[in-house]
Design a protein around this motif. Structure first.
Motif, PDB file in Angstrom:
ATOM      1  N   VAL A 153      46.314  11.339  15.275  1.00  0.00           N
ATOM      2  CA  VAL A 153      45.307  12.459  14.983  1.00  0.00           C
ATOM      3  C   VAL A 153      46.165  12.559  13.036  1.00  0.00           C
ATOM      4  O   VAL A 153      47.179  12.754  13.264  1.00  0.00           O
ATOM      5  CB  VAL A 153      46.008  14.264  15.505  1.00  0.00           C
ATOM      6  CG1 VAL A 153      47.679  14.317  15.555  1.00  0.00           C
ATOM      7  CG2 VAL A 153      44.531  15.261  15.663  1.00  0.00           C
ATOM      8  N   ALA A 154      45.240  13.742  12.748  1.00  0.00           N
ATOM      9  CA  ALA A 154      44.681  14.035  11.480  1.00  0.00           C
ATOM     10  C   ALA A 154      46.140  14.918  10.999  1.00  0.00           C
ATOM     11  O   ALA A 154      45.646  16.023  10.217  1.00  0.00           O
ATOM     12  CB  ALA A 154      44.026  13.644  10.572  1.00  0.00           C
ATOM     13  N   GLU A 155      47.442  15.163  12.030  1.00  0.00           N
ATOM     14  CA  GLU A 155      48.703  15.531  11.132  1.00  0.00           C
ATOM     15  C   GLU A 155      49.410  15.100  10.520  1.00  0.00           C
ATOM     16  O   GLU A 155      50.638  13.633  10.654  1.00  0.00           O
ATOM     17  CB  GLU A 155      49.876  16.675  11.887  1.00  0.00           C
ATOM     18  CG  GLU A 155      48.426  17.120  12.999  1.00  0.00           C
ATOM     19  CD  GLU A 155      49.201  17.353  14.116  1.00  0.00           C
ATOM     20  OE1 GLU A 155      50.142  17.402  14.197  1.00  0.00           O
ATOM     21  OE2 GLU A 155      48.535  17.977  15.564  1.00  0.00           O
ATOM     22  N   HIS A 159      34.807   9.579   2.691  1.00  0.00           N
ATOM     23  CA  HIS A 159      34.567   9.518   4.379  1.00  0.00           C
ATOM     24  C   HIS A 159      36.307   9.194   5.307  1.00  0.00           C
ATOM     25  O   HIS A 159      36.867   8.503   4.982  1.00  0.00           O
ATOM     26  CB  HIS A 159      33.309   8.189   4.480  1.00  0.00           C
ATOM     27  CG  HIS A 159      33.217   7.851   5.521  1.00  0.00           C
ATOM     28  ND1 HIS A 159      33.710   7.072   6.214  1.00  0.00           N
ATOM     29  CD2 HIS A 159      31.750   7.637   6.275  1.00  0.00           C
ATOM     30  CE1 HIS A 159      32.341   7.044   7.625  1.00  0.00           C
ATOM     31  NE2 HIS A 159      31.588   7.770   7.332  1.00  0.00           N
ATOM     32  N   ASN A 160      35.860   9.767   6.227  1.00  0.00           N
ATOM     33  CA  ASN A 160      36.768   9.564   7.759  1.00  0.00           C
ATOM     34  C   ASN A 160      36.269   9.202   8.781  1.00  0.00           C
ATOM     35  O   ASN A 160      34.735   9.411   8.924  1.00  0.00           O
ATOM     36  CB  ASN A 160      37.212  10.900   7.634  1.00  0.00           C
ATOM     37  CG  ASN A 160      38.174  10.034   9.287  1.00  0.00           C
ATOM     38  OD1 ASN A 160      38.921   9.722   9.319  1.00  0.00           O
ATOM     39  ND2 ASN A 160      38.334  11.948   9.888  1.00  0.00           N
ATOM     40  N   PRO A 161      37.158   7.381   9.124  1.00  0.00           N
ATOM     41  CA  PRO A 161      36.988   6.630   8.351  1.00  0.00           C
ATOM     42  C   PRO A 161      37.634   5.343   7.823  1.00  0.00           C
ATOM     43  O   PRO A 161      38.976   4.993   7.564  1.00  0.00           O
ATOM     44  CB  PRO A 161      38.047   5.955  10.361  1.00  0.00           C
ATOM     45  CG  PRO A 161      36.799   5.561  10.654  1.00  0.00           C
ATOM     46  CD  PRO A 161      35.602   6.131  10.096  1.00  0.00           C
ATOM     47  N   VAL A 208      27.715  18.822   3.888  1.00  0.00           N
ATOM     48  CA  VAL A 208      27.903  18.270   3.815  1.00  0.00           C
ATOM     49  C   VAL A 208      30.445  18.362   4.088  1.00  0.00           C
ATOM     50  O   VAL A 208      30.278  19.379   3.402  1.00  0.00           O
ATOM     51  CB  VAL A 208      28.292  17.730   1.917  1.00  0.00           C
ATOM     52  CG1 VAL A 208      29.191  16.734   1.944  1.00  0.00           C
ATOM     53  CG2 VAL A 208      27.015  17.431   1.533  1.00  0.00           C
ATOM     54  N   ASP A 209      30.615  17.428   4.493  1.00  0.00           N
ATOM     55  CA  ASP A 209      32.295  17.872   5.412  1.00  0.00           C
ATOM     56  C   ASP A 209      32.768  16.701   4.398  1.00  0.00           C
ATOM     57  O   ASP A 209      32.723  15.608   4.064  1.00  0.00           O
ATOM     58  CB  ASP A 209      32.256  16.545   6.308  1.00  0.00           C
ATOM     59  CG  ASP A 209      33.978  17.368   6.238  1.00  0.00           C
ATOM     60  OD1 ASP A 209      34.313  17.236   6.186  1.00  0.00           O
ATOM     61  OD2 ASP A 209      34.113  17.347   8.334  1.00  0.00           O
ATOM     62  N   GLU A 210      33.707  17.394   2.734  1.00  0.00           N
ATOM     63  CA  GLU A 210      34.349  17.128   1.867  1.00  0.00           C
ATOM     64  C   GLU A 210      35.687  18.035   2.410  1.00  0.00           C
ATOM     65  O   GLU A 210      36.575  18.507   1.402  1.00  0.00           O
ATOM     66  CB  GLU A 210      33.650  17.590   0.439  1.00  0.00           C
ATOM     67  CG  GLU A 210      32.447  18.500   0.281  1.00  0.00           C
ATOM     68  CD  GLU A 210      32.104  18.006  -1.154  1.00  0.00           C
ATOM     69  OE1 GLU A 210      32.799  19.076  -1.252  1.00  0.00           O
ATOM     70  OE2 GLU A 210      30.970  17.502  -1.289  1.00  0.00           O
ATOM     71  N   ILE A 211      35.674  17.845   3.653  1.00  0.00           N
ATOM     72  CA  ILE A 211      37.498  18.469   4.291  1.00  0.00           C
ATOM     73  C   ILE A 211      38.831  17.416   3.111  1.00  0.00           C
ATOM     74  O   ILE A 211      39.537  17.959   3.016  1.00  0.00           O
ATOM     75  CB  ILE A 211      37.508  18.589   5.292  1.00  0.00           C
ATOM     76  CG1 ILE A 211      39.057  19.576   5.816  1.00  0.00           C
ATOM     77  CG2 ILE A 211      38.075  17.142   5.995  1.00  0.00           C
ATOM     78  CD1 ILE A 211      39.005  19.117   6.944  1.00  0.00           C
ATOM     79  N   HIS A 212      38.312  16.485   2.465  1.00  0.00           N
ATOM     80  CA  HIS A 212      39.690  15.589   3.030  1.00  0.00           C
ATOM     81  C   HIS A 212      39.594  15.385   1.061  1.00  0.00           C
ATOM     82  O   HIS A 212      39.433  14.942   0.259  1.00  0.00           O
ATOM     83  CB  HIS A 212      39.426  13.712   2.945  1.00  0.00           C
ATOM     84  CG  HIS A 212      39.690  13.572   4.342  1.00  0.00           C
ATOM     85  ND1 HIS A 212      40.939  13.784   4.879  1.00  0.00           N
ATOM     86  CD2 HIS A 212      38.584  14.076   5.429  1.00  0.00           C
ATOM     87  CE1 HIS A 212      40.872  13.729   5.558  1.00  0.00           C
ATOM     88  NE2 HIS A 212      39.557  13.744   6.297  1.00  0.00           N
ATOM     89  N   THR A 272      43.249  22.702   5.037  1.00  0.00           N
ATOM     90  CA  THR A 272      44.004  22.338   6.139  1.00  0.00           C
ATOM     91  C   THR A 272      44.560  20.743   6.305  1.00  0.00           C
ATOM     92  O   THR A 272      45.844  20.648   7.211  1.00  0.00           O
ATOM     93  CB  THR A 272      43.804  22.993   7.892  1.00  0.00           C
ATOM     94  OG1 THR A 272      41.768  22.138   7.464  1.00  0.00           O
ATOM     95  CG2 THR A 272      43.264  24.809   7.480  1.00  0.00           C
ATOM     96  N   LYS A 273      43.830  20.201   5.569  1.00  0.00           N
ATOM     97  CA  LYS A 273      43.796  18.637   5.499  1.00  0.00           C
ATOM     98  C   LYS A 273      45.220  18.205   4.747  1.00  0.00           C
ATOM     99  O   LYS A 273      46.119  17.934   5.273  1.00  0.00           O
ATOM    100  CB  LYS A 273      42.679  17.172   5.661  1.00  0.00           C
ATOM    101  CG  LYS A 273      42.342  16.940   6.651  1.00  0.00           C
ATOM    102  CD  LYS A 273      42.517  16.436   8.189  1.00  0.00           C
ATOM    103  CE  LYS A 273      42.547  17.446   8.528  1.00  0.00           C
ATOM    104  NZ  LYS A 273      43.166  17.687   9.679  1.00  0.00           N
ATOM    105  N   ALA A 274      44.859  18.815   3.320  1.00  0.00           N
ATOM    106  CA  ALA A 274      45.426  18.337   2.402  1.00  0.00           C
ATOM    107  C   ALA A 274      47.540  18.869   2.178  1.00  0.00           C
ATOM    108  O   ALA A 274      47.802  18.760   2.029  1.00  0.00           O
ATOM    109  CB  ALA A 274      44.661  18.575   1.072  1.00  0.00           C
TER     110      ALA A 274
HETATM  111  C1  LIG Z   1      35.836  14.416   8.113  1.00  0.00           C
HETATM  112  C2  LIG Z   1      36.686  15.586   8.647  1.00  0.00           C
HETATM  113  N1  LIG Z   1      36.062  17.082   9.331  1.00  0.00           N
HETATM  114  C3  LIG Z   1      36.198  18.048   9.796  1.00  0.00           C
HETATM  115  C4  LIG Z   1      37.868  17.594  10.349  1.00  0.00           C
HETATM  116  C5  LIG Z   1      38.730  18.386  11.045  1.00  0.00           C
HETATM  117  O1  LIG Z   1      38.725  19.795  10.133  1.00  0.00           O
HETATM  118  P1  LIG Z   1      39.221  21.154  10.914  1.00  0.00           P
HETATM  119  O2  LIG Z   1      39.940  20.972  11.594  1.00  0.00           O
HETATM  120  O3  LIG Z   1      38.774  21.960  10.327  1.00  0.00           O
HETATM  121  O4  LIG Z   1      37.490  21.161  12.538  1.00  0.00           O
HETATM  122  C6  LIG Z   1      38.343  16.051   9.842  1.00  0.00           C
HETATM  123  C7  LIG Z   1      40.474  16.135  10.846  1.00  0.00           C
HETATM  124  O5  LIG Z   1      40.826  15.271  10.336  1.00  0.00           O
HETATM  125  C8  LIG Z   1      37.858  15.403   8.791  1.00  0.00           C
HETATM  126  O6  LIG Z   1      38.696  14.244   9.273  1.00  0.00           O
END
Ligand SMILES: Cc1ncc(COP(=O)(O)O)c(C=O)c1O
Length: 379
Positions: free
Chosen positions: A30-32, A166-168, A194-198, A229-231
């Protein structure tokens, strides 16, 4: 600043990463991340607890602080009044999908992609429509305009959920790639999420282009999502960021304010995080080193694994198909090597034979993960 990632200290954590497996398993799924928190975050959270500031979340300075961060780091100056605090990115995405698309309609995604995209779309009562990424002979992935056009041409499709970076795969999409995708989406009249969390984790050599910085006409029907939260490794504090592309999309978010209340401590921590740039720089340097180190480690111990270093973040997408471990190499790594990676098939059928390794740790623990993967193959 990042600490030593001592395994003894990490095993005291009770988070998902450290509680999901027995103690003899090294978690790398998991992405922690394993690093110490940035000091300003610890101070902000400690100060909040000291005065009992744990009520319902209020956005506070988040809009202004995020706008300053975006200007400095992402070459984008969003209007702070269009920035919303939300509980987390996936909740925001699910709420907006439910708001802007009819039940049973299709939402396009680009697999292999972050596992929850599949099931959160389904849980929201919508249909997943795949426009897979194109994989080149060099193992690099790209958006496939033809696949996207075909997917969005389905009259029941009403939205496109784009992961950028993009993940992964770790790809950072270029301006022309984003413009092409936006033109296609606009032509078919779909909404864009658009999911720009990374985004804060783009590494040396790449440049993130926030979608809303393009000022494309599709912004009228776009919401971007990101978070600290990710960074800065604080997903447990529950605060994400949504940025509406238009007054119309602001209204969608405002109408759902109660469903989208962020955690108050998470807001305070996120405000502190967006100013904690020396820590972020230390992290980016470490991740840059780790992605190169992983190439070496794999070359030495698992030359059959194909790995294209990510352009962003701390996730390595590993093509393990030559290892003879079947559709789900992570299952073998776990049972025989006692190292937990994310199973590739969870990211879509395109992930069969792949696994995702979390590099958000010390070079020593990353080397130990690779040693355990290699032991799986030799056993
Ligand atoms: C692309 C992507 N979106 C969303 C999340 C999860 O984000 P959140 O915990 O804010 O829902 C992650 C977590 O790794 C992710 O990689």
């Amino acid at each position: 600043m990042l600490g030593s990632c001592s395994l003894e200290a990490l095993r005291k954590r009770k988070s998902y990463k450290w509680s999901s497996h027995p103690a003899d398993v090294l978690p790398a799924f998991v992405a922690e991340m394993d690093f110490d928190l940035a000091a300003p975050i610890v101070e902000a959270v400690t100060a909040a607890l000291a005065i009992g500031d744990c009520g319902y979340g209020h956005k506070g300075d988040l809009g202004e602080v995020f706008a300053v961060f975006a200007t400095r780091r992402l070459r984008w100056s969003p209007d702070p009044s269009r920035v919303y605090a939300i509980p987390d990115v996936m909740t925001g995405i699910a709420e907006v999908i439910q708001a802007v698309t009819p039940p049973g309609s299709g939402v396009v995604i680009n697999p292999p992609v972050y596992q929850p995209f599949f099931y959160r779309i389904r849980l929201a009562g919508r249909r997943v429509v795949e426009a897979p990424l194109r994989r080149g002979d060099d193992g690099r992935y790209d958006l496939d305009p033809d696949a996207l056009d075909r997917a969005l041409a389905d009259p029941d499709v009403r939205a496109y959920l784009l992961c950028s970076p993009h993940n992964p795969t770790g790809r950072v999409w270029s301006r022309p790639q984003l413009l092409t995708a936006a033109d296609i989406c606009q032509r078919h009249g779909a909404f864009l999420l658009v999911d720009e969390i990374h985004a804060p984790l783009v590494l040396a050599g790449a440049q993130q282009v926030p979608f809303l910085s393009l000022n494309h006409e599709l912004s009228e029907r776009t919401v971007s999502f990101t978070s600290a939260t990710k960074a800065w490794n604080i997903p447990g504090l529950k605060c994400g960021v949504a940025i509406s592309g238009s007054p119309r999309m602001s209204a969608v978010l405002q109408e759902r304010w109660e469903a989208l209340l962020a955690g108050q401590v998470g807001v305070l921590a996120s405000v502190a995080a967006y100013g904690a740039l020396p820590w972020l720089d230390a992290l980016l340097a470490q991740l840059d080193e780790n992605r190169a180190r992983l190439s070496q480690l794999l070359g030495d111990h698992l030359p059959g694994v194909r790995y294209v270093p990510p352009e962003a973040s701390f996730l390595a997408w590993l093509d393990c198909r030559t290892l003879g471990l079947g559709y789900d190499p992570a299952a073998a790594f776990l049972s025989r090597g006692r190292v937990a990676l994310s199973p590739g098939p969870g990211f879509g059928t395109q992930g069969r034979g792949f696994a995702r390794l979390n590099m958000g740790t010390s070079p020593e623990l990353m080397a130990e993960a690779v040693r355990r993967m290699a032991a799986t193959v030799s056993s």
